[in-house]
Design a protein around this motif. Sequence first.
Motif, short mmCIF file in Angstrom:
data_model
loop_
_atom_site.label_atom_id
_atom_site.label_comp_id
_atom_site.label_asym_id
_atom_site.label_seq_id
_atom_site.Cartn_x
_atom_site.Cartn_y
_atom_site.Cartn_z
N GLU A 226 35.78 10.69 -20.82
CA GLU A 226 36.01 9.15 -20.38
C GLU A 226 34.75 8.47 -21.42
O GLU A 226 35.10 7.36 -22.05
CB GLU A 226 35.94 8.79 -19.04
CG GLU A 226 35.89 7.05 -18.67
CD GLU A 226 35.82 7.17 -17.40
OE1 GLU A 226 35.52 5.70 -17.09
OE2 GLU A 226 35.89 7.70 -16.59
N ILE A 227 33.73 8.94 -21.17
CA ILE A 227 32.30 8.59 -21.66
C ILE A 227 32.71 8.59 -23.34
O ILE A 227 32.39 8.03 -24.17
CB ILE A 227 31.22 9.51 -21.58
CG1 ILE A 227 30.70 8.88 -19.96
CG2 ILE A 227 30.09 9.08 -22.41
CD1 ILE A 227 29.64 9.94 -19.67
N SER A 228 33.33 9.83 -23.82
CA SER A 228 33.67 10.14 -25.38
C SER A 228 34.72 9.02 -25.83
O SER A 228 34.41 8.40 -27.03
CB SER A 228 34.44 11.33 -25.59
OG SER A 228 33.47 12.36 -25.12
N THR A 229 35.49 8.61 -24.96
CA THR A 229 36.49 7.66 -25.34
C THR A 229 35.89 6.25 -25.47
O THR A 229 36.14 5.48 -26.35
CB THR A 229 37.48 7.44 -24.30
OG1 THR A 229 38.26 8.67 -24.06
CG2 THR A 229 38.87 6.35 -24.86
N GLN A 230 34.99 5.85 -24.63
CA GLN A 230 34.15 4.69 -24.61
C GLN A 230 33.21 4.58 -25.79
O GLN A 230 33.20 3.37 -26.44
CB GLN A 230 33.31 4.49 -23.24
CG GLN A 230 33.99 4.18 -22.29
CD GLN A 230 32.92 4.09 -20.99
OE1 GLN A 230 32.06 4.06 -21.14
NE2 GLN A 230 33.49 3.57 -19.72
N LEU A 231 32.54 5.78 -26.20
CA LEU A 231 31.87 5.91 -27.42
C LEU A 231 32.59 5.77 -28.53
O LEU A 231 32.04 5.13 -29.76
CB LEU A 231 31.18 7.27 -27.65
CG LEU A 231 30.06 7.53 -26.62
CD1 LEU A 231 29.37 8.88 -26.65
CD2 LEU A 231 29.02 6.64 -26.62
N LEU A 232 33.68 5.85 -28.61
CA LEU A 232 34.90 5.65 -29.86
C LEU A 232 34.89 4.16 -30.04
O LEU A 232 34.84 3.79 -31.13
CB LEU A 232 36.06 6.28 -29.59
CG LEU A 232 36.21 7.75 -29.64
CD1 LEU A 232 37.55 8.01 -29.47
CD2 LEU A 232 35.84 8.29 -31.01
N ASP A 233 34.61 3.22 -29.18
CA ASP A 233 34.59 1.85 -29.37
C ASP A 233 33.35 1.34 -29.49
O ASP A 233 33.33 0.02 -29.79
CB ASP A 233 35.51 1.21 -28.02
CG ASP A 233 36.80 1.56 -28.06
OD1 ASP A 233 37.56 1.87 -28.86
OD2 ASP A 233 37.64 1.95 -26.70
#
Length: 245
Positions: free
Chosen positions: A153-160
């Motif tokens: 979830e954090i990785s997905t957030q970091l993409l944005d």
Amino acid sequence: PGQDATGTAAVKRAADDTMASEAKKAKIPPSGPIDKKLSDLLVNLLIRLACQAGDAATATSGSGREGSTSGGSGGLSASLPSSGGSHMIMQLSSTAAITPIDFAKRTTALLAKCMHSDFWADADVRVHPIDRALTTLQADAGGSILNVTTALEISTQLLDILKRPQILAQFVHLQRGVLTCVSSVNQKVVKAAFSFLSRLVALFPVEGSTAGAACKYEELEQLYGGLAKVVMEGLQRYDQLRDEE
């Protein structure tokens, strides 16, 4: 009344002078931005804590009766290891019982706010805690599953949040862990992994058809190559099952 107002003003001036003096000692301008080294430290600490919240769940479930008496069933105040992120989680939650899942959610939400474009979006993120969570996946460990889904979830957030060069420079270290998650038998992990991958592929698309897909980003070649292999093997198994019918 006039004397009271004068006294109040004097106290306020004294408090302001004290705050300015302390800020000067810490080399932080009054009401100014936090030093980048400190903001980087805080951002990476939040990532580490979020990705280790499940360790507290594992420790709690393994502590049995002792854990239930020390902090309540499922609470982070239960008996935890005295080192690493779990110890910090125990210290932070010592004044209130909070489940590992809630702790992970709150920490992840706080991280997203901290890295807002108007706040600390330029933080130098370190993904080592994320990589550790992904590569230590265990299908039958509840704490491990929480760590993995939180890390994804954090990785997905970091993409944005991160810039494209930052993403490539950091996420090259996560390729093996993400592939491990794609092959997991846990549906929560697989769902979180494909949510991350769909966003990643949208940012860094492959070239060509599915069979001859190529990645023009060297940092993602291992991930995209492994993902293509997983997809092809899945299609082959499907064809075999259909032929058997």
